[in-house]
Design an enzyme around this catalytic site. Structure first.
Site: not given
Ligand code: BGC
Length: 751
Positions: A349, A476, A583
């Site tokens: 995303w 996450e 985040q």
């Molecule tokens: C983040 C995601 C992101 C991914 C790629 C992860 O560490 O939590 O939101 O899309 O990295 O950048």
């Protein structure tokens, strides 16, 4: 416009490989030392084509229904950067000589990287190697490496060997989920040809069967003799001659790469390009590069007066975005661009939410190409929806290359349904900024419709409203929850957007191919109106989801610094059961949907979530910067902005070696545009509500809106908005309509 490193620090070379990589949206080469014999000293000797992947089976301990069977990964292509140097038969390189002087410089105006270093070998011979590398923006198949040797204190025999080597492996790290976990040698059927005037190599990716073709021609100082060779996996040409003190010798390697993922007939294409490049010569491409960048900077540069560090870092970020984004709709942008193999070259995303806005503001055509990629993978998204049990709609893969889901861990992967809202949002933002009705009719509306249908399929009405269960939001560290605020807000936007767009299309006699009834649109509207957006009365804040605020808080201050990022040190379940955020989640929702909460709720929520957010993801800081700016906390906004802008240059996330953080780079631009200048695209058009600044005393940039170019300038005292070209235009400033015309500047103070 330069980025410089003037100290030879072996412990920093892995980062330099990333920071000084050269790329052009199609190909990318990491900045390793050329010497082939010392190539084991490279951290990751990468050469990539955007989206060029191999496929591998995923092995699960316990595989459940609907888990992906295979995944695609960006692979390392033949090593084209090797050049070895022999003086009187001795191989000399930075690791077997003494380094007397060193400089590594990225020239962002002319679009090349120069590394110049002086070595002294065991026999006391001193010489300087001066290299210049470029990935051409005007000829996307071309990488150029100019290599000059100058003797300071000796005359002798010299041999320079230029190689292309197909015997390469992928990068991996066993214990870091952000990298591939096994080493693969992805290239097979390598066919190499080496002659004095041409090196060629082609190879096939083992499972995807995609083919890559390399062709190399050289320019070189007169008088050198040449010999060409090939082995089973590589091809090389040796340049032999004598070197005299202060009389430099140069060879320039012009490398062409083409592949079958992006091209119908890459073998012929390479032959054609070899001819073109021979005829034009390297100097032509260096010149054209500067011209190209001139235009780029004219439309895209943000001028920061009085802060050289911020200016340089921002220039570097914007350049890197230009170098990372695909030029055709076969691929958009991976999390690391073309700078490394972190996140296996997948599109997330990140591309729509963080990177596309920069292009929408500056070169809408590029944003459109990125969005076309999503349209092109819509059939995969429909399959993914079915696989996950939905009876209608489309669900975009959490991480992907060609369109299939590549996420092996669904709680922090496929469960991130918010990606549907992100893609829909991006289509809509592009539409509002361009009124590109044909694109909306041909591609955008179908994406909006299918993503909307998915929300309808998964959602349901309860006494709280329309609810979306069992998803993961951007954060996450909190997985599989009901009613994630960000996801619900994105779904609501998506549902309203398709209703709005269909009305516009139908009014223009378009959109009939979309097979959507007014009854279905009414259902969308009803669900959007009833969308449940969790709020906590007692705290007066937005809830991240239904259960978040009931969890135990994690005391971040009690955790030792070396235990961050938490994901590398704590089991996911430990994190999921605490109030801790990787985040921005709620705060990011405020960035995307300005009117979703009132100022007081935003301020309280900002404070609440700030205290429990680790920013372990690089996608987080900019959201905090933007909302701090909008809340009038200038000091905090600028602090977060500064942490965002030089995250890679300062390696603050300690993993720049695995690639740049493209989303964060896009975030640095977003902070200026959305946070400081306060530009937002509402359904009824643009609104500019600038926020005061302090440390960043003066900044300005141009942006595109409805075919016009508008210049924004912000200072400590106030701001101005100027129509640079195009017809008179009405816009909203702090919600009030004003008219911009070419001969007048709108000046105002902050409200
Ligand atoms: C983040 C995601 C992101 C991914 C790629 C992860 O560490 O939590 O939101 O899309 O990295 O950048």
């Amino acid at each position: 416009m330069y980025i410089n490193i003037d100290k030879f620090d072996i412990s920093n070379l892995a980062n330099e490989e990333t920071l000084f990589h050269v790329a052009n949206g199609y190909l990318g080469v990491r900045a390793c030392f050329e010497d082939e014999l010392s190539k084991d000293r490279s951290y990751s000797r990468g050469c990539y084509i955007n989206g060029f992947y191999d496929e591998s089976p995923i092995s699960y301990g316990e595989k459940f229904h609907g888990y992906p069977d295979t995944k695609q990964s960006l692979i390392n292509l033949p090593d084209v950067q090797s050049i070895s140097l022999y003086i009187d038969g001795d191989n000399v390189n930075p690791f077997n000589c003494e380094m007397l002087a060193y400089s590594h410089q990225f020239n962002l105006e002319q679009g090349f990287v120069r590394r110049k270093y002086t070595l002294k070998d065991a026999k006391g011979r001193e010489f300087t190697i001066n290299t210049k590398r470029m990935a051409s923006f005007v000829e996307k198949h071309l990488f150029i490496l100019e290599y000059t040797v100058e003797s300071h204190n000796f005359n002798g025999n010299i041999e320079i060997v230029s190689t292309v080597n197909g015997d390469v492996s992928n990068f991996f790290a066993k214990d870091d989920p952000r990298l591939a976990s096994v080493a693969e040698k992805p290239l097979i059927e390598i066919d190499a040809y080496g002659a004095i005037d041409l090196l060629k190599l082609n190879a096939k990716a083992k499972n995807s069967q995609l083919k890559v073709y390399v062709g190399i021609v050289h320019e070189f100082t007169q008088g050198l003799e040449r010999e060409g060779y090939s082995t089973a996996t590589n091809a090389l040409v040796k340049f032999k001659g004598s070197i005299e003190q202060n009389n430099p010798i140069t060879i320039t390697k012009l490398v062409l790469l083409a592949d079958s993922y992006h091209n119908q007939n890459p073998a012929d294409l390479i032959d054609e390009k070899i001819k073109e490049v021979r005829a034009n010569g390297a100097a032509y491409y260096f010149y054209a590069q500067e011209e190209y960048l001139n235009q780029f900077w004219n439309v895209s540069r943000v001028i920061i007066k009085g802060d050289e560090n911020v200016q340089n870092a921002l220039d570097y970020n914007l350049y890197s975005l230009l170098a990372s984004v695909g030029r055709d709709s076969k691929f958009s942008v991976s999390a690391k661009g073309l700078s490394g193999e972190g996140y296996e070259g997948h599109v997330f995303w990140d591309s729509e939410t963080y990177v596309a806005p920069f292009f929408q503001f500056t070169q809408p055509q590029m944003a459109k190409t990125m969005l076309s990629y999503r349209y092109n993978i819509l059939s995969y998204a429909k399959e993914q929806a079915k696989l996950l049990g939905h009876s209608k709609g489309a669900l975009f893969p959490w991480r992907s290359i060609e369109g299939g889901e590549c996420s092996t861990y669904y709680p922090a992967g496929s469960a991130q349904y918010h990606i549907n809202g992100d893609v829909a949002y991006s289509f809509m933002q592009y539409f509002i900024a361009t009124k590109d009705i044909n694109f909306m009719n041909d591609m955008g509306a179908e994406v909006l419709l299918e993503t909307a249908r998915l929300w309808m399929d998964m959602g349901h009405y309860t006494d709280k409203g329309f609810c979306l269960d069992m998803v993961t939001g951007p954060d996450e560290y909190t997985c599989l929850v009901n009613n994630n605020f960000y996801t619900n807000a994105g779904a609501q936007y998506n549902l309203y957007a398709i209703c709005h767009v269909m009305e516009i299309l139908w009014n223009k006699g378009l959109g009939d191919h979309l097979k959507v009834s007014t009854a279905e649109l009414d259902e969308f509207k009803k669900a959007a109106d009833a969308m449940y957006l969790p709020y906590d009365d007692a705290l007066g804040i937005t809830c991240q989801d239904d259960s978040f605020l009931q969890k135990k808080k994690l005391d971040l201050n009690a955790i030792p610094k070396d235990k961050f990022p938490l994901l590398l040190h704590y089991h996911p379940l430990f994190l999921y059961r605490h109030q801790v955020c990787k985040q921005a989640d709620v705060v990011l929702t405020y960035v995307m949907h300005k009117g979703i909460a009132d100022e007081d709720v935003k301020a309280k929520s900002f404070k609440y979530y700030e205290d429990i957010t680790t920013h372990d993801s690089s996608l987080s800081l900019c959201a905090y910067a933007i909302i701090a700016a909008q809340l009038g906390d200038t000091e905090k906004a600028e602090r977060y902005f500064k942490e965002t802008v030089d995250l890679d240059l300062n390696n603050t996330h300690k993993n720049t070696k695995d690639g740049i953080h493209t989303a964060n780079m896009g975030g640095s631009y977003l902070t200026i545009a959305k946070g400081f200048a306060g530009i937002s695209f509402e359904m009824d058009g643009i609104n500019i509500a600038p926020n005061p600044i302090q440390a960043i005393k003066d900044y300005s940039f141009n942006f595109a809106y409805l075919g016009r170019t508008i210049k924004f300038n912000g200072t400590i005292e106030g701001f101005s908005i100027e129509l640079i070209d195009g017809e008179d235009l009405s816009i909203n400033v702090y919600g009030e309509s004003i008219t911009l015309s070419k001969d007048s500047i709108w000046e105002d103070t902050y409200k």
